[in-house]
Design a protein around this motif. Structure first.
Motif, PDB file in Angstrom:
ATOM      1  N   ASN A 121       0.806  -1.218   0.000  1.00 29.64           N
ATOM      2  CA  ASN A 121       0.000   0.000   0.000  1.00 29.64           C
ATOM      3  C   ASN A 121       0.845   1.278   0.000  1.00 29.64           C
ATOM      4  O   ASN A 121       0.439   2.294  -0.549  1.00 29.64           O
ATOM      5  CB  ASN A 121      -0.935  -0.011   1.214  1.00 29.64           C
ATOM      6  N   CYS A 122       2.010   1.226   0.645  1.00 24.31           N
ATOM      7  CA  CYS A 122       2.734   2.493   0.824  1.00 24.31           C
ATOM      8  C   CYS A 122       4.164   2.458   0.303  1.00 24.31           C
ATOM      9  O   CYS A 122       4.901   3.428   0.437  1.00 24.31           O
ATOM     10  CB  CYS A 122       2.720   2.923   2.290  1.00 24.31           C
TER      11      CYS A 122
ATOM     12  N   CYS B 209       2.252   3.201   6.672  1.00 24.21           N
ATOM     13  CA  CYS B 209       0.873   3.689   6.581  1.00 24.21           C
ATOM     14  C   CYS B 209       0.045   2.932   7.610  1.00 24.21           C
ATOM     15  O   CYS B 209       0.574   2.123   8.366  1.00 24.21           O
ATOM     16  CB  CYS B 209       0.323   3.473   5.168  1.00 24.21           C
TER      17      CYS B 209
ATOM     18  N   ASP C 125      -2.063   0.547   7.093  1.00 26.37           N
ATOM     19  CA  ASP C 125      -2.109  -0.878   6.791  1.00 26.37           C
ATOM     20  C   ASP C 125      -0.981  -1.648   7.450  1.00 26.37           C
ATOM     21  O   ASP C 125      -1.108  -2.822   7.749  1.00 26.37           O
ATOM     22  CB  ASP C 125      -1.996  -1.098   5.270  1.00 26.37           C
TER      23      ASP C 125
HETATM   24 ZN   LIG Z   1       2.027   0.507   4.523  1.00 26.80          ZN
END
Ligand SMILES: [Zn+2]
Length: 811
Positions: free
Chosen positions: A675-676, A738, A740
Motif C-alpha cells: 500500500n505504501c 501507513c 495498513d
Molecule cells: Zn504501509
C-alpha cells in the motif's frame, strides 16, 4: 375478553407519551365497497383479524384483514417525537421523522395520497401516519392501515421523478417514462415487495430506510454515472474488465482503477438508494445482537449486526449491494437482513470491539487509576484474596480471552506474557511476521491471576512455579473462536513466571504455486518430489515456514492413489486425505516410533515433522531406500550444512547419498507494504552494490574487485533483460509506512529459497565426505541459487529491500 391493540406508533415516537388506541373511533372500508364505522376493540397481527364494535350494535364484529381495503382511526392522535433518540444519534442518519409524500394505488385503481410521519410494516400490511395538522409544538396524525392484499403499488418518500429532475434537469417526458417504469416495477404484491425492499421498523433507522422504498432498483454503474462520478466510458471499461474477472464487484474494479474511491461510492448509494450511512461507534449494540451473527461469519463477510426488530436483522456492511454476502447471512441466520452502510474502518473497529470482549483493556486501565497501591503492604500481597476471587476471575477471564482473540486476529504467531517484580507492569507482547511488539501493559496486581488463568486453561499444575511446564489450550472451550495454542511456562527471577503461547495456525494448506518460489525453484522442486521414493528435506530455523512448505508439497502429492502418513508435533495444518498422527513423547509415541508404525501400515509417502535425532534420521533413510517417499525438516541453516549435519549423526554416507533427492533451505523475509511502498530509480552505484552482493556468493573468496567486475557487468546486463523497462531503467522500492502496516513500511512475508538437488556429482561428494563449502559450490555450478540471491531477485521484482534480505540471510 381482553382487547389486543397491536397498532404501531410512528417511527421515533416517544413511547411514554404514546396515544391510547383502545376503543378509538374507526372507519373500515371493505374491498366490496361497504363502509362501517365503529370502535376498534382488537387489532391482532398474528391472526390477521380486527374486531370492531359497531355504533348501533351491542355485539363485536370480527373482520379478516384480507377483506379490508383500508382502516382509518378517525380521531387524530397526538404525536410526540422522542428527542432523546434524536439527540443520541450523531450518526449520518436522517433520523428526524420528516413528513414524506405517499401515494397508494389500490387494486381497484383508486388512489390515496398525502403526507405521512414515516411508515411501519407488519406481516399484514402497511401503517401510515397521515399528517393531520401540526405546529411547532404539536403534531397530529390519522392512523391508516392498508392490508397488503389491497395494495396494487405504493410510493413513499422522494419520488423518482423528483430525484431525476433535481439532479439533472432531465426533460419531463423522460421523467414520465421513468415514473411509469418504476410503477411497473412496483406492481407486485406487497409480500414480494417486502422481500425485495425489506422495510425495517427499527427506531433510528426507520425514517431513513423508508425513503429507500421509492427508489428504483438502479444498478451501481447507473447510479455513479447519474452522480457524474464516472463516465459511460469508465463504466464500459470496468464492465469489460468484469467479463474477464467475474468474481470482482464492479465497485472494486472502479476503485482499483483509481476512478473513484469507496467513500464516493457509499455516498452515491446513500443518496440514490436511500440506504443509510451509519457511524457504528455511535450505536449501542448489545451482546445478544452480536450473537446473532457468529464471529467467523462476521469476519468473513465484514458485517456487524446493529439491531434486531420484528425478526429483521439490521447490519452494517461496507457494500450493501453485496448480495452474495447478504444471501449467505440470511441463509445462516434464517432472518431477513437489512443492510445499512458503514465505512470499512468503522466495521473493522466494530468487529474488533464487539467480537473480542468489551473495552476490557480500557476498563482495567481505569481501574488501576482508582486503585492506589497500599504502600504499607508488600507488593505481592495483592495476590488474590479469597473474597476478591469471583469478581476478579471474571475480569481475568475476559482479559485472557481478549489477548488470545486479538493475537489471532492481528495475525500474531506468539504471545509473550512477561511479569515484572514490584509495581512494574506485566508486559504482553505479540510476535507478528517475525518481530515482537508490545500489545498492552497490565497493572502489576494482575500478574499472578493472569498466569494462573492460562495455566488452568492449559491444564498445568498451578502450584508448581519453580519448573518449566508445557501444555495446550483448545480455545473454543473458553471463547468464541477455534484457536489452538501451545503454552510454555518458565520460572523467572523474583519467583515469577513467564508464559509464551504459540498460536497454532489451524492452517489452510497453501498451493505450491503460492509459496513464493521462483519459477526455476518451483519446477525443480516439483520434479524432485515426483520421484516415487527417496528423501527430501526442508531446512531452516524455527518459524521459517518449513511445515507450510512440506504441507504444500504433500498437497501436491495428495491423491486417491497415494497413502500419505504424517507424524507431526503439533499438527498445524490438516488436509483431507492425509492420515495425520500427533506425536506424543510422554506416552512414548515419538517421531521414531511413529515412523516404525508407518512402515507396517503400507505407506507411499511419509512425512516426519522433524529429524531431531539419529534414530529418526536413520529410519527415514531406511524407509526411503525401501521404496517410500520420505519428507522431513531439519533445523539447519543451509542445504550444504544439512548434509554435513546428517553425516555427523553417523548416517552411512552411501545409504544417505543413495536416498537423498534434494534439500530446500528457506527463510521468510518481510515484504514491503504494497500500500505504501515508494518506487525509485536506483543509480548505477546501487546496482553495482546489489550485483556485488549477488555475485560474491558464487565466486571463490580470493577473487579481488578486478576479477569480480566482469561477472558483475554480465549480471547487470542480464538483469536489464529481465527486470528493466524499455529504456533500460530499473524500479526498486523503499518502505514508507501507513495504517495498513502499522507505520512499519512492511507487511507480510515471502519465502526465500535455496534448493539443492542431489545430482550424481553431489551424491559422489557426499560419499567422499566433501566439506560443506565445496558441496555448496558444486550445487551453485549446477544451478542452485543461494537464499540471498533469491532475495535479490525478489528485490528486483519489487517485493523486498536489501536490508531485510540481508537480515534473514546472515549465516
Ligand atoms: Zn504501509
Amino acid at each position: 375478553m381482553s382487547d389486543i391493540i397491536e397498532l404501531p406508533l410512528p417511527p421515533l415516537s416517544d413511547r411514554d407519551n404514546a396515544p391510547i388506541l383502545t376503543n378509538s373511533a374507526v372507519t373500515v372500508f371493505y374491498i366490496n365497497g361497504r363502509r362501517v364505522d365503529g370502535k376498534l376493540r382488537a387489532f391482532k397481527v398474528e391472526e390477521g383479524k380486527i374486531r370492531i364494535l359497531q355504533a348501533q350494535d351491542k355485539q363485536e364484529t370480527e373482520i379478516l384483514m384480507y377483506d379490508i381495503k383500508a382502516m382509518h382511526l378517525s380521531t387524530p392522535l397526538q404525536w410526540v417525537q422522542d428527542m432523546s433518540l434524536i439527540k443520541s444519534s450523531k450518526s449520518g442518519l436522517k433520523t428526524c421523522a420528516e413528513l414524506q409524500e405517499f401515494l397508494i394505488t389500490f387494486k381497484d385503481h383508486t388512489k390515496l395520497r398525502g403526507k405521512t410521519f414515516g411508515t411501519r410494516v407488519d406481516k399484514n400490511g402497511l401503517h401510515l401516519f397521515k399528517e393531520h395538522g401540526s405546529n411547532q409544538y404539536l403534531r397530529q396524525y390519522i392512523h391508516i392501515f392498508i392490508p397488503r392484499s389491497s395494495i396494487e403499488s405504493n410510493l413513499i418518500g422522494d419520488q423518482i421523478g423528483d430525484i431525476l429532475a433535481k439532479d439533472h434537469n432531465v426533460p419531463s417526458e423522460e421523467i414520465e417514462l421513468a415514473v411509469k417504469e418504476q410503477q411497473a416495477a412496483r406492481a407486485k404484491p406487497l409480500g414480494e415487495f417486502l422481500v425485495e425492499n425489506k422495510i425495517v421498523n427499527e427506531k433510528q433507522l426507520q425514517a431513513a430506510l423508508s425513503r429507500q422504498k421509492s427508489m428504483p432498483n438502479l444498478k451501481l454503474g447507473e447510479i455513479l454515472i447519474s452522480e457524474s462520478l464516472i463516465t459511460e466510458d469508465d463504466l464500459e471499461d470496468a464492465l469489460e474488465h468484469q467479463k474477464r474477472n467475474r468474481q470482482k464487484p464492479l465497485g472494486e474494479i472502479l476503485v482499483d482503477k483509481g476512478i473513484i474511491n469507496r467513500d464516493q461510492i457509499q455516498q452515491a448509494l446513500a443518496k440514490k438508494l436511500g440506504i443509510p450511512f451509519v457511524h457504528i461507534q455511535e450505536f449501542k449494540v448489545t451482546p445478544d445482537i452480536i450473537n446473532q451473527i457468529p464471529a467467523d461469519l462476521a469476519f468473513k463477510h465484514k458485517v456487524v449486526p446493529l439491531s434486531l426488530h420484528e425478526g429483521k436483522l439490521i447490519l452494517a456492511i461496507e457494500n450493501p449491494m453485496d448480495w452474495t454476502a447478504l444471501d449467505a447471512l440470511r441463509f445462516n441466520t434464517n432472518k431477513y437482513i437489512e443492510p445499512v452502510m458503514a465505512s470499512a474502518e468503522d466495521i473493522n473497529w466494530a468487529l474488533q470491539f464487539h467480537y473480542t470482549s468489551d473495552d476490557i483493556l480500557h476498563r482495567i486501565d481505569d481501574l488501576e487509576d482508582e486503585e492506589a497501591f497500599d504502600d504499607g503492604a508488600h507488593n505481592d500481597s495483592f495476590s488474590f484474596k479469597e473474597e476478591d476471587v469471583t469478581i476478579s476471575d471474571n475480569i481475568i477471564v475476559k482479559i485472557i480471552n481478549k489477548i488470545i482473540i486479538d493475537a489471532h486476529q492481528q495475525g500474531a504467531s506468539d504471545v509473550h506474557i512477561e511479569p515484572n517484580p514490584g509495581r512494574t507492569k506485566v508486559v504482553v507482547r505479540f510476535r507478528k511476521d517475525g518481530s515482537l511488539y508490545v500489545y498492552h501493559k497490565f497493572p502489576a496486581q494482575y500478574r499472578n491471576a493472569l498466569i494462573s488463568r492460562i495455566k488452568v486453561m492449559a491444564r498445568m499444575d498451578i502450584s508448581e512455579k519453580r519448573k518449566p511446564q508445557d501444555g495446550k489450550i483448545s480455545f473454543k472451550k473458553f471463547g468464541p473462536a477455534n484457536i489452538e495454542l501451545r503454552v510454555a511456562t518458565l520460572p523467572t527471577a523474583n519467583e515469577l513466571e513467564d508464559v509464551v503461547m504459540r498460536i497454532l495456525t489451524s492452517g489452510k494448506n497453501i498451493p505450491v504455486n503460492a509459496l513464493g518460489l521462483s519459477i526455476n525453484n518451483r519446477d525443480r522442486l516439483l520434479d524432485a518430489v515426483s520421484k516415487p521414493y527417496g528423501l527430501f528435506l526442508v531446512c531452516g530455523p524455527t518459524g521459517s515456514g518449513k511445515t507450510t512448505t512440506l504441507h504444500s508439497v504433500l498437497g501436491h502429492l495428495n491423491n486417491a492413489e497415494r497413502k500419505i502418513w504424517t507424524a507431526e508435533d503439533p499438527i498445524e495444518i490438516t488436509q483431507p486425505g492425509l492420515r495425520q498422527v500427533q506425536v506424543n513423547p510422554k506416552i512414548g509415541l515419538d517421531f521414531a516410533a511413529a515412523m516404525r508404525a508407518f512402515l507396517r501400515a503400507d505407506p507411499d509417502v511419509i512425512m516426519v515433522g522433524e529429524m531431531r535425532d539419529a534414530e529418526t534420521a536413520g529410519m527415514g533413510i531406511e524407509a526411503s531406500l525401501t521404496g517410500h517417499l520420505v519428507l522431513s525438516t531439519l533445523h539447519t541453516n543451509s542445504a550444504a550444512e544439512s548434509l554435513v549435519r546428517l553425516l555427523d549423526m553417523e548416517m552411512d554416507p552411501f545409504n544417505f547419498a543413495d536416498a537423498l533427492i534434494g534439500i530446500l533451505a528457506q527463510r521468510l523475509a518481510k515484504t514491503l507494504c504494497p500500500n505504501c511502498k515508494r518506487s525509485y530509480q536506483p543509480d548505477d552505484q546501487e546496482l553495482q552494490h546489489l550485483a556485488h552482493e549477488y555475485i560474491k556468493d558464487m565466486l571463490p573468496p580470493h577473487f579481488g574487485a578486478a576479477e569480480q567486475q566482469p561477472y558483475i557487468d554480465d549480471l547487470i546486463a542480464d538483469w536489464r533483460n529481465h527486470h528493466a523497462n524499455k529504456r533500460g531503467g530499473f524500479t526498486l522500492y523503499k518502505p514508507t509506512g501507513c495504517n495498513d502496516c502499522n507505520d512499519t513500511g512492511y507487511r507480510g512475508r515471502i519465502g526465500l529459497h535455496e534448493l539443492m538437488i542431489a545430482s550424481p556429482k553431489i551424491k559422489q561428494k557426499i560419499v567422499a565426505r566433501t566439506p560443506a563449502a565445496e558441496l555448496h559450490f558444486e550445487a551453485l555450478n549446477e544451478g542452485m541459487r543461494t537464499l540471498k540471491q533469491d532475495g535479490i531477485e525478489k528485490i528486483l521484482q519489487g517485493y523486498l529491500d536489501l536490508p531485510h534480505v540481508r537480515a534473514v540471510c546472515i549465516r
